[in-house]
Scaffold this motif. Structure first.
Motif, PDB file in Angstrom:
ATOM      1  N   MET A   1       0.849  -1.172   0.000  1.00  0.00           N
ATOM      2  CA  MET A   1       0.000   0.000   0.000  1.00  0.00           C
ATOM      3  C   MET A   1       0.895   1.235   0.000  1.00  0.00           C
ATOM      4  O   MET A   1       1.774   1.376   0.827  1.00  0.00           O
ATOM      5  N   SER A   3       2.124   4.937   0.687  1.00  0.00           N
ATOM      6  CA  SER A   3       1.921   5.762   1.878  1.00  0.00           C
ATOM      7  C   SER A   3       1.034   6.967   1.614  1.00  0.00           C
ATOM      8  O   SER A   3       0.496   7.541   2.536  1.00  0.00           O
ATOM      9  N   GLU A   5      -1.701   6.781  -0.320  1.00  0.00           N
ATOM     10  CA  GLU A   5      -2.991   6.256  -0.748  1.00  0.00           C
ATOM     11  C   GLU A   5      -4.098   6.718   0.204  1.00  0.00           C
ATOM     12  O   GLU A   5      -3.928   6.708   1.423  1.00  0.00           O
ATOM     13  N   ARG A   7      -6.892   6.193   2.469  1.00  0.00           N
ATOM     14  CA  ARG A   7      -7.229   4.965   3.179  1.00  0.00           C
ATOM     15  C   ARG A   7      -8.086   5.219   4.396  1.00  0.00           C
ATOM     16  O   ARG A   7      -8.085   6.313   4.963  1.00  0.00           O
ATOM     17  N   LEU A   8      -8.795   4.190   4.793  1.00  0.00           N
ATOM     18  CA  LEU A   8      -9.728   4.199   5.912  1.00  0.00           C
ATOM     19  C   LEU A   8      -9.332   3.070   6.850  1.00  0.00           C
ATOM     20  O   LEU A   8      -9.118   1.940   6.405  1.00  0.00           O
ATOM     21  N   VAL A   9      -9.215   3.373   8.156  1.00  0.00           N
ATOM     22  CA  VAL A   9      -8.840   2.370   9.150  1.00  0.00           C
ATOM     23  C   VAL A   9      -9.690   2.563  10.402  1.00  0.00           C
ATOM     24  O   VAL A   9     -10.331   3.594  10.579  1.00  0.00           O
ATOM     25  N   TRP A  40      -9.167   8.342   8.723  1.00  0.00           N
ATOM     26  CA  TRP A  40      -8.798   8.321   7.308  1.00  0.00           C
ATOM     27  C   TRP A  40      -7.575   9.185   7.074  1.00  0.00           C
ATOM     28  O   TRP A  40      -7.305  10.113   7.828  1.00  0.00           O
ATOM     29  N   TYR A  41      -6.870   8.825   6.027  1.00  0.00           N
ATOM     30  CA  TYR A  41      -5.600   9.465   5.710  1.00  0.00           C
ATOM     31  C   TYR A  41      -5.523   9.764   4.216  1.00  0.00           C
ATOM     32  O   TYR A  41      -6.094   9.051   3.404  1.00  0.00           O
ATOM     33  N   ASN A  42      -4.771  10.809   3.896  1.00  0.00           N
ATOM     34  CA  ASN A  42      -4.472  11.175   2.510  1.00  0.00           C
ATOM     35  C   ASN A  42      -5.723  11.462   1.686  1.00  0.00           C
ATOM     36  O   ASN A  42      -5.917  10.915   0.594  1.00  0.00           O
ATOM     37  N   LYS A 129     -17.164   2.080   3.215  1.00  0.00           N
ATOM     38  CA  LYS A 129     -16.665   2.765   2.029  1.00  0.00           C
ATOM     39  C   LYS A 129     -16.788   4.272   2.240  1.00  0.00           C
ATOM     40  O   LYS A 129     -17.878   4.788   2.459  1.00  0.00           O
ATOM     41  N   ALA A 160     -12.077   5.039  -0.329  1.00  0.00           N
ATOM     42  CA  ALA A 160     -11.265   4.238   0.587  1.00  0.00           C
ATOM     43  C   ALA A 160     -12.185   3.181   1.197  1.00  0.00           C
ATOM     44  O   ALA A 160     -13.304   3.499   1.601  1.00  0.00           O
ATOM     45  N   LEU A 162     -12.636  -0.155   3.898  1.00  0.00           N
ATOM     46  CA  LEU A 162     -12.181  -0.938   5.037  1.00  0.00           C
ATOM     47  C   LEU A 162     -13.121  -2.138   5.150  1.00  0.00           C
ATOM     48  O   LEU A 162     -14.340  -1.963   5.157  1.00  0.00           O
TER      49      LEU A 162
END
Length: 166
Positions: A1, A3, A5, A7-9, A40-42, A129, A160, A162
């Motif tokens: 992945m 860095s 991208e 993303r959702l965590v 979430w990031y980015n 999502k 993103a 998860l």
């Protein structure tokens, strides 16, 4: 992945990808139907709002095939936020600030907010999502997944996803 991208965590989905019991209809007391924390990031450049749809993608229809069951719909999440806290559902006004602009839609129980699943069997997959949008959506007070997905068509800058199991 990558860095960078989108993303959702969630810190509360364990290392095996399991949604904890307290986030379901099988939880106990005040922790029943408790929405999980999300981060979430980015977020893509140019994002004006975020929207979230959570579905049980293995939900059986008693009279037919597997049909995704909507657990949570959230719209107009400001891109200045980097997540939703645990137990957020139903508390956007109480939390105030940027959270007050968020609108929770209706799930397949025809209720607003997070409603954790009560499953006949375990092992269902849940898809979280998150959509990065180039504009806010204005759908009135009764937002549903279908209305949201129709309104954001052509406005999605990124997605993103998860996955979790319960």
């Amino acid at each position: 992945m990558a860095s960078d991208e989108f993303r959702l965590v969630s810190p509360e989905i364990d290392k095996k990808g399991r949604l904890l019991r307290k986030f379901t209809d099988e939880g106990q007391g005040a922790r029943k139907n408790w929405s999980p924390p999300l981060e979430w990031y980015n977020v893509p450049e140019g994002t004006k709002a975020l929207a979230l749809v959570v579905q049980d993608i293995d939900a059986p229809d008693p009279s037919g095939p597997i049909v995704p069951w909507v657990v949570w719909v959230v719209t107009n999440i400001p891109p200045t936020l980097h997540g939703l806290p645990e137990g957020f559902s139903g508390k956007e006004e109480e939390l105030g600030g940027d959270y007050a602009a968020i609108l929770e839609g209706y799930n397949d129980l025809k209720l607003p907010g997070w409603r954790g699943p009560k499953l006949p069997t375990h092992g269902h997959r849940f898809a979280f999502k998150l959509y990065a949008l180039d504009d806010e959506v204005h759908l009135g007070n009764k937002v549903t997944k279908d209305k949201l997905l129709e309104a954001i068509e052509g406005h999605v800058l990124g997605e993103a996803v998860l996955m979790a199991k319960f």
